[in-house]
Write a protein that holds these residues in place. Structure first.
Motif, PDB file in Angstrom:
ATOM      1  N   LEU A 170     -50.187 -25.544   2.434  1.00  0.00           N
ATOM      2  CA  LEU A 170     -50.425 -25.907   1.036  1.00  0.00           C
ATOM      3  C   LEU A 170     -50.136 -24.731   0.106  1.00  0.00           C
ATOM      4  CD1 LEU A 170     -53.639 -28.108   1.280  1.00  0.00           C
ATOM      5  CD2 LEU A 170     -51.332 -28.834   0.659  1.00  0.00           C
ATOM      6  N   GLY A 171     -50.414 -23.523   0.570  1.00  0.00           N
ATOM      7  CA  GLY A 171     -50.103 -22.340  -0.230  1.00  0.00           C
ATOM      8  C   GLY A 171     -48.608 -22.232  -0.495  1.00  0.00           C
ATOM      9  N   ARG A 172     -47.801 -22.503   0.526  1.00  0.00           N
ATOM     10  CA  ARG A 172     -46.336 -22.483   0.343  1.00  0.00           C
ATOM     11  C   ARG A 172     -45.895 -23.582  -0.620  1.00  0.00           C
ATOM     12  NH1 ARG A 172     -46.785 -21.398   5.888  1.00  0.00           N
ATOM     13  NH2 ARG A 172     -46.413 -23.583   6.413  1.00  0.00           N
ATOM     14  N   ASN A 173     -46.469 -24.770  -0.459  1.00  0.00           N
ATOM     15  CA  ASN A 173     -46.135 -25.874  -1.357  1.00  0.00           C
ATOM     16  C   ASN A 173     -46.531 -25.558  -2.796  1.00  0.00           C
ATOM     17  OD1 ASN A 173     -45.195 -27.319   0.839  1.00  0.00           O
ATOM     18  ND2 ASN A 173     -47.018 -28.581   1.037  1.00  0.00           N
ATOM     19  N   LEU A 174     -47.672 -24.921  -2.968  1.00  0.00           N
ATOM     20  CA  LEU A 174     -48.128 -24.553  -4.307  1.00  0.00           C
ATOM     21  C   LEU A 174     -47.184 -23.538  -4.947  1.00  0.00           C
ATOM     22  CD1 LEU A 174     -51.965 -24.369  -3.673  1.00  0.00           C
ATOM     23  CD2 LEU A 174     -50.832 -25.842  -5.351  1.00  0.00           C
ATOM     24  N   THR A 175     -46.706 -22.589  -4.154  1.00  0.00           N
ATOM     25  CA  THR A 175     -45.765 -21.594  -4.664  1.00  0.00           C
ATOM     26  C   THR A 175     -44.473 -22.265  -5.108  1.00  0.00           C
ATOM     27  OG1 THR A 175     -46.696 -19.910  -3.204  1.00  0.00           O
ATOM     28  CG2 THR A 175     -44.502 -19.486  -4.079  1.00  0.00           C
ATOM     29  N   ASP A 176     -43.960 -23.180  -4.287  1.00  0.00           N
ATOM     30  CA  ASP A 176     -42.735 -23.908  -4.638  1.00  0.00           C
ATOM     31  C   ASP A 176     -42.942 -24.744  -5.896  1.00  0.00           C
ATOM     32  OD1 ASP A 176     -41.590 -22.820  -2.379  1.00  0.00           O
ATOM     33  OD2 ASP A 176     -41.765 -24.651  -1.171  1.00  0.00           O
ATOM     34  N   LEU A 177     -44.067 -25.431  -5.964  1.00  0.00           N
ATOM     35  CA  LEU A 177     -44.355 -26.287  -7.113  1.00  0.00           C
ATOM     36  C   LEU A 177     -44.527 -25.461  -8.385  1.00  0.00           C
ATOM     37  CD1 LEU A 177     -44.785 -29.182  -8.019  1.00  0.00           C
ATOM     38  CD2 LEU A 177     -47.187 -28.981  -7.378  1.00  0.00           C
ATOM     39  N   GLU A 178     -45.114 -24.289  -8.243  1.00  0.00           N
ATOM     40  CA  GLU A 178     -45.302 -23.414  -9.405  1.00  0.00           C
ATOM     41  C   GLU A 178     -43.947 -22.996  -9.989  1.00  0.00           C
ATOM     42  OE1 GLU A 178     -48.254 -19.755 -10.593  1.00  0.00           O
ATOM     43  OE2 GLU A 178     -47.514 -19.846  -8.539  1.00  0.00           O
ATOM     44  N   LYS A 179     -42.983 -22.714  -9.121  1.00  0.00           N
ATOM     45  CA  LYS A 179     -41.636 -22.360  -9.591  1.00  0.00           C
ATOM     46  C   LYS A 179     -41.002 -23.525 -10.353  1.00  0.00           C
ATOM     47  CE  LYS A 179     -40.817 -19.065  -5.874  1.00  0.00           C
ATOM     48  NZ  LYS A 179     -40.162 -18.842  -4.580  1.00  0.00           N
ATOM     49  N   ILE A 180     -41.187 -24.727  -9.833  1.00  0.00           N
ATOM     50  CA  ILE A 180     -40.639 -25.915 -10.488  1.00  0.00           C
ATOM     51  C   ILE A 180     -41.289 -26.106 -11.859  1.00  0.00           C
ATOM     52  CG2 ILE A 180     -40.486 -28.440 -10.361  1.00  0.00           C
ATOM     53  CD1 ILE A 180     -40.274 -28.073  -7.272  1.00  0.00           C
ATOM     54  N   VAL A 181     -42.607 -25.939 -11.917  1.00  0.00           N
ATOM     55  CA  VAL A 181     -43.328 -26.090 -13.185  1.00  0.00           C
ATOM     56  C   VAL A 181     -42.837 -25.062 -14.195  1.00  0.00           C
ATOM     57  CG1 VAL A 181     -45.600 -25.805 -14.282  1.00  0.00           C
ATOM     58  CG2 VAL A 181     -45.381 -27.200 -12.225  1.00  0.00           C
ATOM     59  N   GLN A 182     -42.648 -23.835 -13.756  1.00  0.00           N
ATOM     60  CA  GLN A 182     -42.160 -22.794 -14.672  1.00  0.00           C
ATOM     61  C   GLN A 182     -40.768 -23.134 -15.194  1.00  0.00           C
ATOM     62  OE1 GLN A 182     -42.554 -19.244 -12.315  1.00  0.00           O
ATOM     63  NE2 GLN A 182     -44.713 -18.970 -12.845  1.00  0.00           N
ATOM     64  N   GLY A 183     -39.915 -23.660 -14.335  1.00  0.00           N
ATOM     65  CA  GLY A 183     -38.578 -24.068 -14.760  1.00  0.00           C
ATOM     66  C   GLY A 183     -38.636 -25.191 -15.788  1.00  0.00           C
ATOM     67  N   LYS A 184     -39.503 -26.174 -15.536  1.00  0.00           N
ATOM     68  CA  LYS A 184     -39.659 -27.285 -16.479  1.00  0.00           C
ATOM     69  C   LYS A 184     -40.213 -26.788 -17.812  1.00  0.00           C
ATOM     70  CE  LYS A 184     -38.496 -30.895 -13.947  1.00  0.00           C
ATOM     71  NZ  LYS A 184     -37.373 -31.738 -14.264  1.00  0.00           N
ATOM     72  N   GLN A 185     -41.144 -25.831 -17.755  1.00  0.00           N
ATOM     73  CA  GLN A 185     -41.694 -25.276 -18.993  1.00  0.00           C
ATOM     74  C   GLN A 185     -40.607 -24.561 -19.789  1.00  0.00           C
ATOM     75  OE1 GLN A 185     -44.957 -23.016 -17.313  1.00  0.00           O
ATOM     76  NE2 GLN A 185     -46.453 -24.572 -17.887  1.00  0.00           N
ATOM     77  N   GLY A 186     -39.723 -23.867 -19.098  1.00  0.00           N
ATOM     78  CA  GLY A 186     -38.594 -23.216 -19.757  1.00  0.00           C
ATOM     79  C   GLY A 186     -37.667 -24.239 -20.401  1.00  0.00           C
ATOM     80  N   ASN A 187     -37.398 -25.333 -19.673  1.00  0.00           N
ATOM     81  CA  ASN A 187     -36.563 -26.403 -20.220  1.00  0.00           C
ATOM     82  C   ASN A 187     -37.206 -27.018 -21.458  1.00  0.00           C
ATOM     83  OD1 ASN A 187     -34.836 -25.985 -18.078  1.00  0.00           O
ATOM     84  ND2 ASN A 187     -35.467 -27.813 -16.952  1.00  0.00           N
ATOM     85  N   LEU A 188     -38.512 -27.244 -21.382  1.00  0.00           N
ATOM     86  CA  LEU A 188     -39.224 -27.822 -22.520  1.00  0.00           C
ATOM     87  C   LEU A 188     -39.147 -26.898 -23.724  1.00  0.00           C
ATOM     88  CD1 LEU A 188     -40.984 -30.099 -23.652  1.00  0.00           C
ATOM     89  CD2 LEU A 188     -42.975 -28.892 -22.756  1.00  0.00           C
TER      90      LEU A 188
END
Length: 164
Positions: free
Chosen positions: A120-138
């Motif tokens: 879950l820690g690895r999944n959270l790290t991956d998801l955090e990167k995706i969220v940061q990318g989406k925030q940049g897009n927004l």
């Protein structure tokens, strides 16, 4: 002889946001906002699951210090416990998902939950990167939206400056 007719998909092409009309930019902004809300909810659910697995490890460690026949509270739901007695400190029941339980030795159970926490820690790290990318897009879409609104309002102001 069969041939593979599927073509590899091309990577998504970048779109110049300045070429999109305001209505389309608002749609893109709303879509990204919805995706961010969904991803944020998923992130919180993964964090909660990770915390529960950590609690399981702690429960196993604390349960080992007790003797057979010791009175305990058995959780039926997160908020409902019933009294019981410890049958054996040598084995524990491990919820492996979808309502299935497996009897394991305490060390194996702790290892199982430790692996779940790490995964879950690895999944959270991956998801955090995706969220940061989406925030940049927004942020980029919001910047372009502001620029377009300023441009449109200045164009409208220029049209009002006729002889008067």
């Amino acid at each position: 002889m069969a041939t593979n007719t599927s073509k590899p998909q091309a990577p998504p092409q970048a779109i110049d946001l300045m070429t999109l009309p305001l209505q389309q930019l608002n749609q893109v902004k709303n879509q990204i906002t919805q995706e961010l809300q969904h991803l944020t909810t998923s992130f919180q659910q993964l964090k909660t699951a990770q915390a529960k697995f950590k609690d399981c490890i702690t429960s196993i460690k604390n349960g080992l210090s007790r003797e057979e026949g010791t009175p305990i509270l058995v959780p039926l739901t997160p908020s409902l416990y019933v009294p019981g007695t410890l049958a054996s400190p040598d084995t524990v029941l491990v919820d492996i998902g979808t309502g299935f339980y497996v009897e394991k030795k305490p060390d194996a159970a702790q290892e199982f939950y430790k692996n779940k926490v790490e995964e879950l820690g690895r999944n959270l790290t991956d998801l955090e990167k995706i969220v940061q990318g989406k925030q940049g897009n927004l942020g980029a879409v919001e910047d372009v939206l502001r620029q377009k609104v300023i441009q449109d309002s200045s164009k409208a102001g220029e049209g009002d400056e006729g002889p008067g």
